[in-house]
Each structure stands twice: as C-alpha cells, then as structure tokens.
Design an enzyme around this catalytic site. Sequence first.
Site, mmCIF file in Angstrom:
data_model
loop_
_atom_site.group_PDB
_atom_site.id
_atom_site.type_symbol
_atom_site.label_atom_id
_atom_site.label_comp_id
_atom_site.label_asym_id
_atom_site.label_seq_id
_atom_site.Cartn_x
_atom_site.Cartn_y
_atom_site.Cartn_z
ATOM 1 N N ALA A 65 0.788 -1.191 -0.088
ATOM 2 C CA ALA A 65 -0.043 0.050 -0.238
ATOM 3 C C ALA A 65 0.730 1.241 -0.028
ATOM 4 O O ALA A 65 2.161 1.178 0.431
ATOM 5 C CB ALA A 65 -0.906 -0.135 1.191
ATOM 6 N N GLY A 109 -0.323 -4.925 0.538
ATOM 7 C CA GLY A 109 -1.491 -4.797 0.013
ATOM 8 C C GLY A 109 -1.343 -5.424 -1.531
ATOM 9 O O GLY A 109 -2.386 -5.937 -1.884
ATOM 10 N N GLU A 112 -2.111 -8.996 -0.834
ATOM 11 C CA GLU A 112 -3.584 -9.045 -0.242
ATOM 12 C C GLU A 112 -4.325 -8.871 -1.781
ATOM 13 O O GLU A 112 -5.447 -9.579 -1.800
ATOM 14 C CB GLU A 112 -3.814 -7.910 0.593
ATOM 15 C CG GLU A 112 -3.515 -8.245 1.821
ATOM 16 C CD GLU A 112 -3.436 -6.985 2.829
ATOM 17 O OE1 GLU A 112 -4.385 -7.112 3.856
ATOM 18 O OE2 GLU A 112 -2.986 -5.926 2.393
ATOM 19 N N GLU A 132 3.844 -5.875 6.883
ATOM 20 C CA GLU A 132 3.327 -4.611 7.632
ATOM 21 C C GLU A 132 3.770 -4.472 9.121
ATOM 22 O O GLU A 132 3.987 -3.363 9.523
ATOM 23 C CB GLU A 132 1.824 -4.596 7.865
ATOM 24 C CG GLU A 132 1.082 -4.392 6.571
ATOM 25 C CD GLU A 132 0.712 -5.924 5.647
ATOM 26 O OE1 GLU A 132 0.142 -5.786 4.561
ATOM 27 O OE2 GLU A 132 1.510 -6.673 5.862
#
Length: 258
Positions: A65, A109, A112, A132
């Site tokens: 992300a 991300g 994911e 993360e």
Amino acid sequence: MAYETIIVDVQDYVAMITLNRPDALNAINTQMLSELCTALEDADVNDKVRCVVITGSEKAFAAGADITEMSDRSFVDMYVAKIFSAEATRFNNARKPIIAAVSGYALGGGCELAMMCDFIIAADTAKFGQPEINLGVIAGLGGTQRLPRYVGKAKAMDMHLTGRFMDAPEAERCGLVSRVVPVKKLKEEAMAAAAKIAEKSTIATQAAKEAVNAAFETPLTAGLAVERGLFYAMFSTEDQKEGMAAFLEKREAQFRDR
C-alpha cells in the site's frame, strides 16, 4: 473511461488490467484501488469480457500500500474514512473470473490484492509477503484472513509476525499460487488460462466461482447446499443443453451465455 493508475486492454474476451504506478513499484493508493474496482465493474457488464487478468510490471505486481498516503493519518482519520472498506466490497462483488499474474514483489497490499483474485499464476521471480509488522501495523486488506486459508496458520503467522517473504516455489507448494512459470512467459500463460476460461459458458464460470468461494465462507453442509442449488440451476440454461449435446455429438460447444 480514462484511467491514471491502471491500463485496461480488452482483446478476445479477456480484459487485461495492468497496474501502472511504475515510479512507486505499483504501490496501491486509494485512486488505484478505486479505478481497479471501476474497471472490474465495467468488465462485469461488458459482453465482450468473459475473464479478467490483473498484472503489474516485471519488477513488481504491487509492492504494498502507498505509505505516503497513510503515514500521517490518525485512528479517527482511518476509521471515519473507512480506508479500503468500500473498495474491498466492490472488488469482492466482481462476478467474472479474475486471474492475478504476479511477477516480482507482491507485498502487503499487493499480496492481499493477488489473494482477492480467483487464482494466482506466479512468475519464478515472484515474492509474496505481509511485512506490515515492520511498519508497526498489520494487514488491512484481508491479509490476516485470506493468507491462513491458503497456506495454513503456521506459515501465515510466520509471515505476519516476522515479515519474511515467500518465494514462488514455496508459494506453489503451500497452495497460495496455482502454478509457477518463467517470468518471460507469465503474461502468455495467464492469457492462455484466461482464453480457456473465456471459451466456457459465462453463466457456468460465474456459478463455479460462487460455489468455490462459498467453501471459504460456510460450513460444509451449507456449502454443499450452495453447490447443489447452483448445479440444479444450470439445467435451466441453454448453455447446459448445448454443452451436453456437443459432448454427445463429439463436437466443440458453442456457448451463448443463455
């Protein structure tokens, strides 16, 4: 529609969506995720699309992300804005099959996002991770829920707690990816798989996707009921009649999505 963070190309009933933030290793920001969801919604209602492939660059599918977008936000900022929530729902509502074609980094991300697709074809250069923890946070786009379902609790805990990466061979052994191919052949293999799906009845492929997804969301008895109901429903379609007739007549089926 014109997009700024993705490239969409529709050919031969396959929509190829390429994540396109090269300067940021395709880091996922709210604009990219929103544009991606819009492209998927467009594909769902486009009769010229029967399967979708999502890919990135050779170096990175998506390296995570976009931290620059979130670093200064507070709990209240994130909670009120419901970051990722609406987009995750929009993505998960996509009915047509979605293949992730992953090379290079699929981290945070990016990992994911790949897991949100229906299956992953990985290049031999792919690296998956949920790092993360190194940023003082945890996954927020489904990583703590989907990764254990794919690779089991032990490996998921290992990755989430230590931040270590999983290479392509290990990902295939664990069931995270469906197959591993040479990086130079990744898009070719992904498009070939998508073309194979595009040959089928769209009604049947959507039903199969719905039934398999039910296996991850319901007890066995409830999942079997979903499968059985969809199986019976197929017998109300013209495609079922055509498919079985073609099999008996030893010819290729000509599905019409009816």
